[in-house]
Write a protein that holds these residues in place. Structure first.
Motif, PDB file in Angstrom:
ATOM      1  N   VAL A  26      -5.974  35.904  39.056  1.00  0.00           N
ATOM      2  CA  VAL A  26      -4.786  35.888  39.926  1.00  0.00           C
ATOM      3  C   VAL A  26      -3.640  35.081  39.299  1.00  0.00           C
ATOM      4  O   VAL A  26      -2.516  35.583  39.196  1.00  0.00           O
ATOM      5  CB  VAL A  26      -5.144  35.354  41.330  1.00  0.00           C
ATOM      6  CG1 VAL A  26      -3.878  35.169  42.171  1.00  0.00           C
ATOM      7  CG2 VAL A  26      -6.093  36.317  42.041  1.00  0.00           C
ATOM      8  N   PRO A  27      -3.870  33.829  38.849  1.00  0.00           N
ATOM      9  CA  PRO A  27      -2.771  33.079  38.217  1.00  0.00           C
ATOM     10  C   PRO A  27      -2.220  33.738  36.956  1.00  0.00           C
ATOM     11  O   PRO A  27      -1.002  33.793  36.769  1.00  0.00           O
ATOM     12  CB  PRO A  27      -3.412  31.723  37.884  1.00  0.00           C
ATOM     13  CG  PRO A  27      -4.535  31.589  38.823  1.00  0.00           C
ATOM     14  CD  PRO A  27      -5.064  32.977  39.002  1.00  0.00           C
ATOM     15  N   VAL A  28      -3.103  34.257  36.082  1.00  0.00           N
ATOM     16  CA  VAL A  28      -2.611  34.851  34.839  1.00  0.00           C
ATOM     17  C   VAL A  28      -1.833  36.137  35.135  1.00  0.00           C
ATOM     18  O   VAL A  28      -0.844  36.449  34.438  1.00  0.00           O
ATOM     19  CB  VAL A  28      -3.764  35.097  33.840  1.00  0.00           C
ATOM     20  CG1 VAL A  28      -4.554  36.351  34.167  1.00  0.00           C
ATOM     21  CG2 VAL A  28      -3.242  35.163  32.415  1.00  0.00           C
ATOM     22  N   SER A  29      -2.224  36.876  36.163  1.00  0.00           N
ATOM     23  CA  SER A  29      -1.478  38.071  36.564  1.00  0.00           C
ATOM     24  C   SER A  29      -0.102  37.682  37.075  1.00  0.00           C
ATOM     25  O   SER A  29       0.906  38.332  36.750  1.00  0.00           O
ATOM     26  CB  SER A  29      -2.240  38.838  37.652  1.00  0.00           C
ATOM     27  OG  SER A  29      -3.505  39.260  37.180  1.00  0.00           O
ATOM     28  N   PHE A  30      -0.042  36.617  37.874  1.00  0.00           N
ATOM     29  CA  PHE A  30       1.238  36.109  38.392  1.00  0.00           C
ATOM     30  C   PHE A  30       2.146  35.683  37.246  1.00  0.00           C
ATOM     31  O   PHE A  30       3.352  35.956  37.250  1.00  0.00           O
ATOM     32  CB  PHE A  30       0.972  34.935  39.337  1.00  0.00           C
ATOM     33  CG  PHE A  30       2.201  34.404  40.010  1.00  0.00           C
ATOM     34  CD1 PHE A  30       2.683  34.995  41.161  1.00  0.00           C
ATOM     35  CD2 PHE A  30       2.878  33.307  39.491  1.00  0.00           C
ATOM     36  CE1 PHE A  30       3.829  34.506  41.790  1.00  0.00           C
ATOM     37  CE2 PHE A  30       4.017  32.811  40.093  1.00  0.00           C
ATOM     38  CZ  PHE A  30       4.498  33.412  41.257  1.00  0.00           C
ATOM     39  N   ILE A  31       1.563  35.000  36.257  1.00  0.00           N
ATOM     40  CA  ILE A  31       2.341  34.547  35.093  1.00  0.00           C
ATOM     41  C   ILE A  31       2.894  35.737  34.308  1.00  0.00           C
ATOM     42  O   ILE A  31       4.059  35.746  33.902  1.00  0.00           O
ATOM     43  CB  ILE A  31       1.466  33.656  34.187  1.00  0.00           C
ATOM     44  CG1 ILE A  31       1.147  32.338  34.890  1.00  0.00           C
ATOM     45  CG2 ILE A  31       2.164  33.381  32.853  1.00  0.00           C
ATOM     46  CD1 ILE A  31       0.105  31.483  34.185  1.00  0.00           C
TER      47      ILE A  31
ATOM     48  N   GLU B 193      -5.115  22.909  36.659  1.00  0.00           N
ATOM     49  CA  GLU B 193      -4.203  23.365  35.607  1.00  0.00           C
ATOM     50  C   GLU B 193      -3.999  24.878  35.658  1.00  0.00           C
ATOM     51  O   GLU B 193      -2.896  25.370  35.394  1.00  0.00           O
ATOM     52  CB  GLU B 193      -4.713  22.943  34.229  1.00  0.00           C
ATOM     53  CG  GLU B 193      -3.756  23.286  33.099  1.00  0.00           C
ATOM     54  CD  GLU B 193      -4.028  22.528  31.828  1.00  0.00           C
ATOM     55  OE1 GLU B 193      -3.535  22.974  30.768  1.00  0.00           O
ATOM     56  OE2 GLU B 193      -4.711  21.492  31.872  1.00  0.00           O
ATOM     57  N   CYS B 194      -5.046  25.612  35.994  1.00  0.00           N
ATOM     58  CA  CYS B 194      -4.924  27.069  36.109  1.00  0.00           C
ATOM     59  C   CYS B 194      -3.872  27.453  37.139  1.00  0.00           C
ATOM     60  O   CYS B 194      -3.079  28.379  36.928  1.00  0.00           O
ATOM     61  CB  CYS B 194      -6.267  27.687  36.509  1.00  0.00           C
ATOM     62  SG  CYS B 194      -7.514  27.666  35.200  1.00  0.00           S
ATOM     63  N   VAL B 195      -3.856  26.739  38.257  1.00  0.00           N
ATOM     64  CA  VAL B 195      -2.888  27.020  39.326  1.00  0.00           C
ATOM     65  C   VAL B 195      -1.511  26.473  38.953  1.00  0.00           C
ATOM     66  O   VAL B 195      -0.488  27.123  39.191  1.00  0.00           O
ATOM     67  CB  VAL B 195      -3.368  26.416  40.657  1.00  0.00           C
ATOM     68  CG1 VAL B 195      -2.358  26.695  41.776  1.00  0.00           C
ATOM     69  CG2 VAL B 195      -4.732  26.976  41.041  1.00  0.00           C
ATOM     70  N   LEU B 196      -1.474  25.282  38.355  1.00  0.00           N
ATOM     71  CA  LEU B 196      -0.197  24.641  38.025  1.00  0.00           C
ATOM     72  C   LEU B 196       0.610  25.471  37.030  1.00  0.00           C
ATOM     73  O   LEU B 196       1.840  25.574  37.141  1.00  0.00           O
ATOM     74  CB  LEU B 196      -0.436  23.241  37.463  1.00  0.00           C
ATOM     75  CG  LEU B 196       0.833  22.412  37.206  1.00  0.00           C
ATOM     76  CD1 LEU B 196       1.525  22.064  38.514  1.00  0.00           C
ATOM     77  CD2 LEU B 196       0.489  21.132  36.442  1.00  0.00           C
TER      78      LEU B 196
ATOM     79  N   ALA C 222      -1.657  22.930  44.071  1.00  0.00           N
ATOM     80  CA  ALA C 222      -2.430  23.068  42.828  1.00  0.00           C
ATOM     81  C   ALA C 222      -3.550  22.033  42.775  1.00  0.00           C
ATOM     82  O   ALA C 222      -4.705  22.362  42.475  1.00  0.00           O
ATOM     83  CB  ALA C 222      -1.502  22.920  41.623  1.00  0.00           C
ATOM     84  N   TRP C 223      -3.219  20.772  43.070  1.00  0.00           N
ATOM     85  CA  TRP C 223      -4.218  19.700  43.025  1.00  0.00           C
ATOM     86  C   TRP C 223      -5.314  19.913  44.067  1.00  0.00           C
ATOM     87  O   TRP C 223      -6.507  19.791  43.756  1.00  0.00           O
ATOM     88  CB  TRP C 223      -3.545  18.346  43.240  1.00  0.00           C
ATOM     89  CG  TRP C 223      -2.888  17.803  42.021  1.00  0.00           C
ATOM     90  CD1 TRP C 223      -1.570  17.897  41.669  1.00  0.00           C
ATOM     91  CD2 TRP C 223      -3.511  17.084  40.945  1.00  0.00           C
ATOM     92  NE1 TRP C 223      -1.332  17.282  40.467  1.00  0.00           N
ATOM     93  CE2 TRP C 223      -2.502  16.775  40.004  1.00  0.00           C
ATOM     94  CE3 TRP C 223      -4.816  16.666  40.704  1.00  0.00           C
ATOM     95  CZ2 TRP C 223      -2.768  16.062  38.828  1.00  0.00           C
ATOM     96  CZ3 TRP C 223      -5.091  15.961  39.543  1.00  0.00           C
ATOM     97  CH2 TRP C 223      -4.068  15.665  38.614  1.00  0.00           C
ATOM     98  N   LEU C 224      -4.921  20.216  45.297  1.00  0.00           N
ATOM     99  CA  LEU C 224      -5.904  20.365  46.375  1.00  0.00           C
ATOM    100  C   LEU C 224      -6.836  21.555  46.141  1.00  0.00           C
ATOM    101  O   LEU C 224      -8.045  21.474  46.389  1.00  0.00           O
ATOM    102  CB  LEU C 224      -5.178  20.507  47.720  1.00  0.00           C
ATOM    103  CG  LEU C 224      -4.473  19.234  48.231  1.00  0.00           C
ATOM    104  CD1 LEU C 224      -3.657  19.544  49.484  1.00  0.00           C
ATOM    105  CD2 LEU C 224      -5.485  18.133  48.515  1.00  0.00           C
TER     106      LEU C 224
END
Length: 312
Positions: free
Chosen positions: A212-217, A114-117, A151-153
């Motif tokens: 990394v994901p939250v920065s991208f968001i 979910e973090c990546v998705l 995301a899943w992998l």
């Protein structure tokens, strides 16, 4: 705690999830609230999956990712909340070793996914708002499937590594887990050996799957905000800002609470803080996703009414 101490620990082959044992009067209230939220989570996320599949107008990248998010939330909450409800209602708060292992692997892989998705979904919104003329070309079905698969992998891979490393630690007969779920940071604290390597590995993984994901968001929504400010219509600008702010609220609650658990030194927070903070990303966020992303969306509400008319 008297209830827990009455259990003969020598006969335990698993763990005792202490949870909210220090608040006996609060447990029944939490049971009722969490049960209601869980049922609403199941209903809301199931509705998103079914309507997105049945209504052809919703066969778009946005609802493709939303369906994956809803499925994640259904599985994630179902790996945690039933056990939590049992522990809140019954005095014996034991989870078997195999049950703890399953919960650890499943919840960790789904949470990481979910973090990546959510980062993938922010990219979809960036393209939709900032490059609308190229949206169908850029967000083609093959790319959407590739992003969802990544995301899943990645979520499954990090769960396999972190959970396996954690379960290899010797617990030296320690059965008392001062939490309501089997989670990596909590189990590391039970180990009776030096856990520097595990903590370092967890820190690196947390940077990759949280920071990394939250920065991208944040960068994506920064560009979206700039595009929204260029909208001449006041009504359109207010509507866009309302949508973006609600999305950001979910992001802040989800990532903020997990960062608190996984990146803050355990000695700098009280033992009960972590439990109540964990309720946000295990119970609150999964019910917010269907509320924020769909029920405020006119396209989805129209599709839901259309599907209900067909069924009824």
């Amino acid at each position: 705690m008297r209830i827990v101490r009455s259990i003969n620990e020598s006969n335990i082959t698993g763990f005792i999830l202490l949870g909210f044992s220090d608040y006996p009067q609060l447990q029944k209230i939490l049971f009722l609230v969490i049960l209601i939220v869980y049922l609403l989570t199941i209903f809301g996320n199931t509705a998103i999956i079914l309507v997105s599949h049945l209504e052809s107008k919703l066969h778009t990248p946005m609802y493709f990712f939303l369906s994956h998010l809803s499925f994640l939330d259904l599985c994630f909450t179902s790996s945690i909340i039933p056990q939590l409800l049992v522990n809140l209602w019954y005095p014996k708060k034991i989870i078997t070793y195999s049950g703890c292992v399953v919960q650890l692997y499943v919840s960790h892989s789904l949470g990481s996914t979910e973090c990546v998705l959510l980062a993938m979904m922010s990219y979809d919104r960036y393209v939709a708002v900032c490059r609308p003329l190229h949206y169908t070309v850029l967000m083609h079905p093959r790319l959407c499937i590739t992003l969802a698969s990544m995301a899943w992998l990645s979520g499954i891979a990090t769960a396999l590594v972190q959970s396996t490393l954690t379960l290899q630690l010797p617990f030296c007969g320690h059965h008392l887990v001062d939490h309501f779920i089997c989670e990596v940071p909590v189990l590391i604290k039970l180990a009776c050996v030096d856990t520097t390597f595990n903590e370092a590995e967890l820190f690196v993984a947390s940077i990759l799957f949280l920071i990394v994901p939250v920065s991208f968001i944040l960068v994506s929504y920064g560009y979206i905000a700039q595009a929204v400010l260029r909208i001449k219509s006041t009504t359109g600008r207010q509507k866009a800002f309302g949508t973006c702010s609600s999305h950001m609220m979910v992001v802040i609650i989800f990532y903020g609470t997990i960062i608190f658990m996984y990146l803050q030194p355990s000695k700098s927070r009280s033992k009960d803080q972590g439990k109540f903070v964990s309720l946000f990303y295990t119970v609150v966020t999964p019910i917010l996703n269907p509320l924020i992303y769909t029920l405020r969306n006119n396209d989805f509400k129209g599709a839901l009414k259309k599907v209900l008319r067909k069924v009824l």
